[in-house]
Design a protein around this motif. Structure first.
Motif, short mmCIF file in Angstrom:
data_model
loop_
_atom_site.label_atom_id
_atom_site.label_comp_id
_atom_site.label_asym_id
_atom_site.label_seq_id
_atom_site.Cartn_x
_atom_site.Cartn_y
_atom_site.Cartn_z
N ASP A 99 24.43 42.72 39.29
CA ASP A 99 25.47 43.62 38.88
C ASP A 99 26.74 42.96 38.11
N PRO A 100 26.17 43.02 36.67
CA PRO A 100 27.39 42.18 35.98
C PRO A 100 28.67 42.67 35.45
N ASN A 101 28.82 44.18 36.00
CA ASN A 101 29.61 44.88 35.66
C ASN A 101 30.79 45.20 36.96
N MET A 102 30.02 44.45 38.08
CA MET A 102 30.85 44.55 39.37
C MET A 102 32.38 43.69 38.95
N PRO A 103 33.41 44.34 39.55
CA PRO A 103 34.62 43.80 39.07
C PRO A 103 34.85 42.45 40.27
#
Length: 105
Positions: A99-103
């Motif tokens: 999940d590269p977009n997970m903050p």
């Protein structure tokens, strides 16, 4: 100490396996991003040990794997747990793998 990779954790989730996921980060960290585990910050892990299952695998995670490793050691020593696994690399490894977009911070 037993460890589990994020790939192994994802397989357990995908297969609907019966396990407990404990996140030992602080509440503000948990609110930023989490894997739907139960939030029991490291500072209170021994006090809240009764919330941790002894009859199924328990995966303990944090940001990078260091605090969760400390939690595993504390629980094994103080309460005799034998079913604990440290999530290797923590939520940072999950973000990198799935999940590269997970903050994360």
């Amino acid at each position: 100490m037993k460890e589990i990779t994020v790939e192994e954790l994802k397989a357990k989730i995908d297969n609907n396996e019966d396990f407990q996921l404990i996140d030992v980060r602080e509440p503000f960290e948990y609110e930023t991003s989490n894997l739907d585990g139960e939030n029991i910050p490291l500072g209170g892990i021994l006090i809240e040990a009764d919330k941790i299952a002894k009859d199924k695998p328990v995966i303990i995670q944090c940001r990078s794997g260091k605090r969760s490793a400390a939690a595993v050691m504390q629980l094994e020593q103080a309460h005799g747990f034998t079913n604990l696994y440290n999530l290797k690399g923590g939520i940072l490894a999950w973000q990198e793998a799935f999940d590269p977009n997970m903050p994360v911070y």
